[in-house]
Write a protein that holds these residues in place. Structure first.
Motif, PDB file in Angstrom:
ATOM      1  N   VAL A   9       6.446   1.708  -7.092  1.00  0.00           N
ATOM      2  CA  VAL A   9       5.610   0.611  -6.617  1.00  0.00           C
ATOM      3  C   VAL A   9       4.203   0.823  -7.142  1.00  0.00           C
ATOM      4  CG1 VAL A   9       4.557  -0.452  -4.591  1.00  0.00           C
ATOM      5  CG2 VAL A   9       6.956   0.178  -4.557  1.00  0.00           C
TER       6      VAL A   9
ATOM      7  N   ALA B 108       6.617  -3.325  -0.205  1.00  0.00           N
ATOM      8  CA  ALA B 108       7.811  -3.248  -1.045  1.00  0.00           C
ATOM      9  C   ALA B 108       9.052  -2.847  -0.254  1.00  0.00           C
ATOM     10  CB  ALA B 108       7.579  -2.255  -2.180  1.00  0.00           C
TER      11      ALA B 108
ATOM     12  N   ARG C  14       4.826  -9.378  -1.814  1.00  0.00           N
ATOM     13  CA  ARG C  14       4.613  -7.929  -1.735  1.00  0.00           C
ATOM     14  C   ARG C  14       3.178  -7.595  -1.349  1.00  0.00           C
ATOM     15  NH1 ARG C  14       7.312  -7.553  -6.680  1.00  0.00           N
ATOM     16  NH2 ARG C  14       5.329  -7.099  -7.684  1.00  0.00           N
TER      17      ARG C  14
END
Length: 901
Positions: free
Chosen positions: A150, A165, A719
């Motif tokens: 991420v 995430a 996100r």
């Protein structure tokens, strides 16, 4: 009932749906017709009993289960049958399982085995994060982000990106070696498990973390009971065989006794087995006995690492003095190192170091990893800690740390990825020593720059702030704080920009630089005006006014006043745009022009041009607005990619893309949009990176490009916590418009819901949203509804249409009036023609409206050609359709090619 059978072709279609492909893209990939794809999609909806296409995409993702992201051990795993079963059951039952035990007991290998055992029960992933290289508790989240894959999201800390995430994931996180950063690991895990209800954590640590979800499992030593069944003895035999000397089965009992003396500690057993070829069983037993006696009754008697330390003491004392010195001196390295690195830090001859590293690796005190660029070495964490203690005992710790610090300070950018953990460790050591404060300041600045280059923005800001705290004087501290503010701007965290510029002002004031202090205060206010959507709490008008007054008061002489003028005038200009100063539109333009004239550097000039473009928009001169935006890009062309320069460039590209769209320069808008979409700083911020490109593609009528980019935009927006801004709302409305043109009402409704969450209602109701809705309604032939959607006069909705949308608004309004038979249609066409003159797309639309009003087919065909020349294929096809007759068929064919119904 049995599960419905999905055919091979349907499975292929489903997999492509999971990649967010359009029907046209799926058809092209599988070499089938779009109609056949639609048939397969309908069948899948029915068979899988899901309501819509988005649900099919989620189902596709669930079917493609990721492989566990776990390190692959180089040796076989021995024993631990009972512990594996108990831990697997604990992971299934509890949110967090902490495997607690002393160093060397085998926690890591056991955790990897358990994670592999339960991997199939976590369809969204199993990840492994090793915290050994982490020396700063505040970097735990960053280490997990790297393991999970991420990246940092603009406007949010990297921990927030991890939480976003994993929010809906059913996943397992293995967090290894937490003991050294418990202060960071415990709060991170608490946040993670609270925010991500389907995530579980398997943690290894020498002590429990004391967090709410924790279930502690004490990892015992290897079993030493049962003779031939002894797990400890089995491990010894296997590792001894691996180095080429398989013990005779007749001595199995004696090996078990040796392992019993080692307390069943896996590391101790493996180190002992490595010495089997040279010492044999008698030598091992005698050497171990001697070392244990040395430790008896000493200060280490109650140390939980007693047995491991005994083996390390024994292994260490078997080395010759030169190898002992090398082992303790390379213990300062956190990341893998080369023989050249080791020679520099150890202060030893290079040839002797290379030879000594090989001997240490042979004795399992270092791990060697060959690569195309040469062999790299690394000490296990337990060996590192042991070596560091020996370094202190030898009185060499400060000298070696100093050499390590010097080595870190000389590291070049191309080696950063290899040695970043060492840089952080050296900085942590130097920052705590007053005599190394200057070195720590320089290293913090270097690390800040290196992390910024790699878009590790959260750490870059942290390091600039750290450098400010270590600065030798207030002037240097102020400079570092300004850099930190610029990085915060790149991250879209406006509150930090404001805070850091105010802190820089305080530091500059202490340094006696009142002009710089005043400028920092003015810049803080300007940032609140310029980047208001990146703030969680904007300063009030009174607060902004008070800060500007304070800034002017700091200008105690003529030179200071000149230095302050550009920032203060600039803040005034932006304040006028917010309605805080009472200036008229023309007075605001004049104020912004003064700021441009006073600008002393490219960044200040760019900011002033930003104010000018905003001021000009209030006058309705869209072409002047676009020209000011282009001038910004010219000014910034030669500016280096510093944090401040990068922040200014990204904003300039955003404005340039929007203003180019506003004057119908679609190719230019898309060019700027592509630069944003490809900017490395925005790699993880797809919603900001692709926003204007999607809008330009939508208004050009490139439905394929919009459908391909919409998925990235939406995923990134979700996100990052679903932020709000005019740009993001306009993007979602543009995607909704494209779905409306395609006849996909479900998708349009879905995206209109996103618009409501991504921006304020007036922007959609009265600005870009009215235009997008009217385009769809006109496409469907509902001119009355379209006219109602853009009913207000431009002056009545000026705030929402003046910047980008004025030309689009008046052109759509004129056409809707003609098609709806409004009595003022002719007047509206004439007024619109004057407003949009010079805009190739809006002018073509107004001329099409005039041709429709007069029933002039040749003029309609000329408008179609004008749309094509302007890069607007949708409007060209629509014009042919409106022309009727044989032209209508050509228009419908063009629609089909665009995926428009």
């Amino acid at each position: 009932m049995s599960s419905p059978v999905v055919s091979a072709r349907e499975a292929e279609v489903l997999a492509l749906l999971g990649e967010h492909r359009s029907n046209a893209e799926i058809a092209a990939r599988l070499t089938i017709s779009v109609r056949t794809v639609e048939s397969h999609v309908s069948s899948l909806l029915r068979k899988l009993d899901v309501p819509d296409r988005r649900a099919l995409s989620r189902r596709a993702a669930e079917r493609s289960r990721p492989a566990p992201a776990l390190p692959v051990p180089l040796t076989t795993f021995v024993g631990r049958v009972r512990e594996r079963a108990e831990l697997a059951a604990a992971v299934r039952e509890h949110r967090q399982v902490t495997m607690a035990g002393p160093g060397g007991v085998g926690k890591t290998r056991l955790a990897l085995a358990v994670a592999a055992d339960v991997a199939d029960e976590f369809p969204d992933g199993v990840w492994f994060a090793d915290l050994v290289p982490v020396t700063d508790p505040g970097r735990v989240g960053a280490a997990v982000a790297a393991a999970v894959g991420v990246g940092e999201q603009l406007g949010h800390d990297v921990e927030d990106a991890v939480l976003a995430a994993l929010a809906d994931r059913r996943a397992l996180l293995v967090l290894d070696n937490c003991e050294q950063v418990r202060a960071g690991a415990a709060p991170f895990l608490e946040r993670l498990l609270t925010a991500c209800p389907r995530v579980r954590a398997l943690v290894t640590s020498r002590a429990r973390l004391l967090v709410p979800f924790e279930r502690v499992y004490a990892v015992p030593p290897l079993s030493r009971e049962g003779g031939d069944a002894s797990e400890a003895a089995t491990l010894f035999v296997e590792r001894a065989a691996a180095v080429g000397w398989t013990p005779d089965p007749m001595v199995r009992d004696r090996i078990a006794a040796l392992c019993d003396r080692l307390d069943g500690m896996a590391l101790a057993i493996e180190l002992a087995a490595a010495r089997w070829p040279t010492l044999g069983l008698d030598g091992l037993t005698a050497g171990l006995d001697d070392q244990l006696r040395i430790l008896t009754g000493g200060s280490r008697a109650n140390d939980r690492h007693r047995s491991v330390r005994a083996v390390l003491d024994w292994s260490h004392d078997l080395l010759d003095p030169a190898d002992r010195a090398l082992l303790r001196r390379v213990a300062v390295f956190v990341a893998p190192f080369t023989p050249g690195d080791a020679a520099e830090v150890a202060g030893l001859d290079a040839a002797a170091v290379a030879d000594g590293l090989g001997r240490l690796a042979e004795q399992s005190l270092l791990a060697a990893t060959p690569s195309a660029t040469g062999t790299r070495y690394r000490a296990l964490e337990t060996v590192r800690q042991y070596g560091t203690e020996r370094l202190a005992d030898a009185g060499e710790l400060t000298d070696v740390r100093d050499r390590h610090l010097a080595w870190c300070s000389a590291v070049t950018s191309d080696r950063f990825d290899e040695v970043a953990p060492d840089l952080r460790a050296a900085l942590a050591w130097a920052a705590g020593r007053p005599e190394r404060r200057a070195d720590a300041h320089r290293l913090a600045l270097s690390l800040a720059g290196l992390t910024f280059e790699r878009t590790l923005l959260g750490e870059a800001q942290q390091r600039f702030e750290q450098a400010a705290g270590l600065a030798p004087d207030d002037a240097s501290g102020a400079a570092a704080l300004r850099q930190a503010a610029a990085v915060a701007g790149c991250r879209r965290i406006g509150d930090d920009v404001f805070r850091l510029h105010r802190a820089a002002a305080d530091a500059a004031r202490r340094a006696g630089d009142t002009a710089a202090a005043g400028r920092d205060l003015a810049v803080a206010v300007t940032a609140a005006y310029r980047f208001s959507t990146s703030f969680t709490r904007l300063p009030s008008g009174d607060e902004a006014s008070a800060l500007l007054t304070e800034a002017r008061d700091l200008a105690g002489d003529a030179d200071a006043a000149v230095a302050l003028a550009e920032a203060a005038v600039l803040a005034d200009a932006f304040g006028a745009l917010q309605g805080d100063t009472g200036l008229t539109a023309r007075e605001t333009v004049a104020s912004a022009e003064r700021a441009v004239a006073l600008a002393g550097d490219p960044l200040a000039e760019s900011a002033a041009l930003d104010a000018l473009s905003g001021a000009l928009s209030w006058t309705g001169d869209a072409f002047a607005v676009a020209d000011a935006a282009r001038r910004r890009l010219d000014v910034l062309a030669a500016v280096p990619a510093t944090p401040a320069g990068t922040h200014e460039l990204i904003d300039a590209l955003t404005v340039a893309a929007g203003t180019a769209l506003g004057v119908g320069a679609l190719a230019e808008a898309r060019r700027h949009g592509r630069r944003l979409a490809g900017h490395p700083l925005l790699a993880e911020a797809g919603h900001h990176a692709t926003s204007w490109l999607l809008v330009a593609d939508a208004f050009a009528g490139d439905t394929g490009a919009v459908l391909a980019g919409a998925a990235r935009f939406r995923d990134a927006w979700e996100r990052s916590g679903r932020p709000r801004s005019l740009t993001l709302g306009a993007t979602a409305a543009s995607v909704a418009m494209v779905h409306g043109l395609r006849g996909d009402e479900d998708a349009r409704t879905d995206w209109l819901a996103i618009v409501r969450r991504a921006d304020t209602a007036p922007q959609h109701d009265l600005g870009y949203g009215a235009i997008c809705d009217a385009v769809v309604l006109l496409h469907r032939g509902d001119a009355e509804a379209a006219l109602d959607r853009v009913a207000p006069e431009p002056d009545e909705v000026w705030k929402w249409v003046c910047w980008v949308w004025l030309h689009w608004y008046v052109a759509v309004r004129a056409e809707a009036a003609v098609l709806a038979g409004h009595p003022d249609a002719s007047a509206r066409v004439a007024s619109a023609r004057a407003t949009v003159a010079g805009n190739p797309v809006a002018s073509a639309q107004v001329e099409r409206a005039a041709a429709l009003l007069d029933g002039d087919v040749p003029r309609l065909l000329a408008a179609a050609r004008a749309f094509t020349a302007a890069g607007c294929p949708y409007q060209a096809a629509r014009t042919l359709t409106l022309a009727g007759g044989e032209h209508a068929a050509a228009g419908q064919a063009a629609f089909a090619g665009l995926g428009v119904r």
